[in-house]
Design a protein around this motif. Structure first.
Motif, PDB file in Angstrom:
ATOM      1  N   LYS A  80     -21.311  17.845  23.792  1.00  0.00           N
ATOM      2  CA  LYS A  80     -21.412  18.106  23.277  1.00  0.00           C
ATOM      3  C   LYS A  80     -22.177  17.413  21.868  1.00  0.00           C
ATOM      4  O   LYS A  80     -21.214  15.919  21.824  1.00  0.00           O
ATOM      5  N   ILE A  82     -22.989  15.194  19.129  1.00  0.00           N
ATOM      6  CA  ILE A  82     -22.720  14.775  18.077  1.00  0.00           C
ATOM      7  C   ILE A  82     -23.156  15.274  16.183  1.00  0.00           C
ATOM      8  O   ILE A  82     -22.691  15.009  14.909  1.00  0.00           O
ATOM      9  N   GLN A  87     -22.877  22.655  17.432  1.00  0.00           N
ATOM     10  CA  GLN A  87     -22.889  21.691  17.879  1.00  0.00           C
ATOM     11  C   GLN A  87     -20.935  21.328  18.069  1.00  0.00           C
ATOM     12  O   GLN A  87     -19.864  21.578  19.044  1.00  0.00           O
ATOM     13  N   CYS A  88     -20.757  21.032  17.302  1.00  0.00           N
ATOM     14  CA  CYS A  88     -19.662  20.037  16.996  1.00  0.00           C
ATOM     15  C   CYS A  88     -19.963  19.868  15.848  1.00  0.00           C
ATOM     16  O   CYS A  88     -20.297  19.093  15.051  1.00  0.00           O
ATOM     17  N   PHE A  93     -14.412  17.110  15.400  1.00  0.00           N
ATOM     18  CA  PHE A  93     -14.806  15.488  15.939  1.00  0.00           C
ATOM     19  C   PHE A  93     -14.115  13.797  15.169  1.00  0.00           C
ATOM     20  O   PHE A  93     -13.702  14.135  16.217  1.00  0.00           O
TER      21      PHE A  93
END
Lengths: 331, 335
Positions: A80, A82, A87-88, A93
């Motif tokens: 993914k 970052i 996505q993230c 994270f």
């Protein structure tokens, strides 16, 4: 390059910092701190990032943790991106990726005791509170080899080794998968260093952690890392498995860097080639290879064209036009 | 240590000897036993490394020798520092000033804090030359440029007019060395001269110091925590722990046949790094707080070999029987 095992994939990462001046504070020039750096780290392994001060290794560490935004390029964590919030998510994270600093003490709030320092990530993420928090902190302290009673103490009463272990306990609080260690051993005395090194290896084994280990101390990197990447003025010049790079160097700078490290054995004293000159400024670097002015093997081409990092032998990458090869064993 | 033992430490070509040096610091929390009975000697032309972790008293030992300890809070309580038959600790300041620089020069870890930021480096080297060699003006300037060339500063004539902030860390350390050597000292004390430098620059400075030693023949006292630097540079090594000397030996014995458990411990942690599959041997715990050092041997709480007597009686610093100039402070030495 994508592989199910690759937990971190860094692609063409660039970070330029502006140098401001003049009346309106407009950027007058740019510091090319990180220039087109790519690498991957496999799950459960350690990549050692080495280089001299100002080579951009710490900036890479911060970029990979999304603590600063890049000028260009991408970083994928478990496939993914970052930097892409869709996505993230940043909060998710942070749970997965943590940092260990060189000077743990300066990253602590000195008015808080060890318990609140180590427990803070759990509180912030709403993962534990009250009695459960106390138990989790005690468990974390035991994991890093400290007595749980230390929880009531304040940072200034701890020894240097204990401080670093408290810092590591805090990094572990959210059960991360990936940890960046930015010179975590460098400030420690020799007799305390081994304790922290052993701890970092034990934790890696126990929790299958992935490390990006940033250090200027090549000995320690050699001991801890599966792969070594060498940086010089924002560029990655060579990357290979640890054993391989100590057996063969394919870049003249790596050779100079590794042979400059004094050998801890008076029987092995030897005359050595000393790299002359100093590291150039990363502000608006000229085209061509950045090592060119100090390189014994430099050719006309090196001044004009920037060598790319290419796979010169299986798993062994180097950015050099010259057909450099040294296989003198470095102990 | 008995007087006869003290005599034995001194050898024929000893240029400097330190006997039972005690320096404590008196702070609000109490009395810090920073240096507690240090004995060492330096032979002509050699490089003696004084090695230990931060806070072991190695720098305080060096500063005490030249009476550069800030007082208060520090105080040299007792001891002798014999140089050219005179005791530096018991001479007039005016006499001592003649020895500092000319007899014994000192370079420190952080060159920026030793250089005057508002003077050019050339003028600072000239000052050292004018004060110590009695030459002035143009002659002194020529000499200063010669010193800059000696320490391999490129374009020495134009660098002469640079201010310290215009130089890199490695260059500043070269200027410090040039300044120290300008007075042609008999002994050069270098306190962590390469600790703040990158490895490739460290290698340059170490090589420079070795070359200058060959050319000028200065005796060097090298203070460091870096065993790599020790292995590369030293002839003999004095190991300090918690304000005391625990072992003195030639560099080969220190690395391959240490007598003190502490020496063995620090050498092992470094040497073991070569073998990835080997778990590092750990010295448990931390160095003691010198406000309140442990009774008996100061290393006993961390020592794997400690017995009853180690907890009760501080061992004497004595010559290892049948050895050639090896000394150790341990009830049960490993050799």
């Amino acid at each position: 390059m994508t592989n199910a095992e690759d937990i971190i994939i860094v692609k063409n990462l660039i970070k330029h910092f502006p140098v401001r001046g003049g009346l309106m504070g407009k950027p007058t020039s740019w510091v090319h701190a990180v220039d087109d750096v790519s690498f991957t780290i496999k799950k459960g392994q350690t990549l050692g990032l080495v280089g001299e001060s100002g080579c951009g290794k710490t900036t890479v560490g911060r970029l990979v943790l999304n603590l600063i935004k890049p000028t260009g390029g991408e970083v994928y964590f478990e496939n993914k991106n970052i930097y892409d919030k869709k996505q993230c998510s940043e909060k998710e994270f942070r749970k997965c990726a943590q940092i260990i600093f060189q000077d743990a003490f300066s990253s602590f709030d000195i008015r808080k005791n060890v318990e609140s320092i180590v427990g803070e990530p759990l509180v912030v993420h709403g993962l534990a509170g009250g009695k459960e928090l106390k138990e989790r902190v005690a468990e974390l302290l035991r994991t890093v080899g400290l007595k749980p009673e230390i929880a009531r103490e304040y940072p200034h009463t701890l020894s240097s080794g204990q401080k670093q272990c408290v810092g590591i306990a805090r990094s572990l609080a959210l059960k991360p998968k990936f940890i960046v260690g930015d010179e975590p051993i460098s400030a420690l005395d020799v007799s305390v260093r081994a304790q922290v090194l052993n701890l970092m290896r034990d934790l890696q084994e126990k929790f299958n952690l992935t490390y990006l280990f940033i250090s200027h101390d090549i000995r320690v990197v050699q001991y801890l890392s599966n792969y070594i990447a060498v940086m010089y003025v924002g560029k990655m010049v060579e990357m290979a498995p640890t054993e391989e790079i100590f057996a063969h160097r394919l870049h003249p700078y790596t050779e100079a860097l590794l042979t400059a490290v004094p050998i801890e054995d008076p029987r092995l004293r030897r005359p050595r080639e000393i790299l002359q000159g100093e590291v150039p400024s990363p502000v608006d670097p000229p085209p061509g290879c950045r090592f060119y002015p100090r390189c014994h093997y430099a050719m006309k081409r090196c001044k004009e064209e920037d060598p790319q990092l290419v796979e010169k032998a299986p798993g062994h990458f180097a950015a050099c036009f010259a057909d450099f090869h040294s296989s003198e064993r470095i102990i | 240590m008995s007087p006869s033992q003290v005599e034995a430490v001194q050898q024929r070509d000893t240029v400097l000897s330190v006997k039972n040096l005690v320096t404590h610091f008196f702070i609000r929390e109490g009395e810090v036993h920073a240096v507690d009975g240090v004995n060492l000697h330096v032979e002509k032309g050699e490089t003696l490394a004084i090695v230990g972790e931060s806070g072991c008293g190695k720098s305080v030992t060096a500063l005490s020798m030249l009476r550069l300890i800030a007082s208060p809070p520090g105080k040299v309580l007792s001891g002798n520092v014999i140089f050219q038959g005179q005791d530096l600790l018991h001479m007039k300041q005016s006499q001592l000033r003649k020895i500092r620089g000319k007899g014994i020069a000192l370079i420190l870890q952080e060159p920026m804090s030793s250089l005057n930021p508002s003077w050019t480096i050339g003028r600072q080297i000239m000052e050292a030359i004018e004060l110590n060699q009695g030459i002035k003006g143009k002659e002194a300037k020529e000499k200063a440029i010669e010193m800059l060339k000696l320490v391999r500063i490129p374009a020495a004539e134009s660098r002469f007019n640079n201010y310290p902030h215009e130089l890199s860390g490695g260059m500043k350390q070269r200027v410090m060395i040039a300044m120290a050597l300008a007075c042609r000292p008999q002994i050069l004390i270098a306190d962590e001269p390469t600790a703040s430098l990158d490895v490739t620059i460290q290698a340059q400075i170490m090589e420079l110091m070795k070359q200058l030693k060959r050319e000028i023949g200065t005796t060097v006292i090298l203070i460091t925590h870096d065993l790599g630097v020790v292995a590369e540079m030293a002839d003999r090594v004095t190991i300090m722990y918690a304000g005391q000397v625990v072992e003195t030996a030639d560099v080969f014995s220190i690395f391959h046949n240490p007598a003190h458990p502490y020496t063995r411990g620090i050498v092992r942690t470094i040497m073991d790094l070569k073998d990835k599959n080997h778990r590092l041997e750990v010295i448990p715990g931390d160095p003691p707080n010198l406000l309140n050092p442990p009774p008996g041997c100061r290393f006993n709480p961390r020592c794997a070999f400690a017995k009853e007597i180690c907890r009760e009686k501080d061992p004497d610093y004595k010559r290892v029987k049948g050895s050639d100039g090896r000394w150790v402070r341990c009830h049960f030495p490993l050799i």
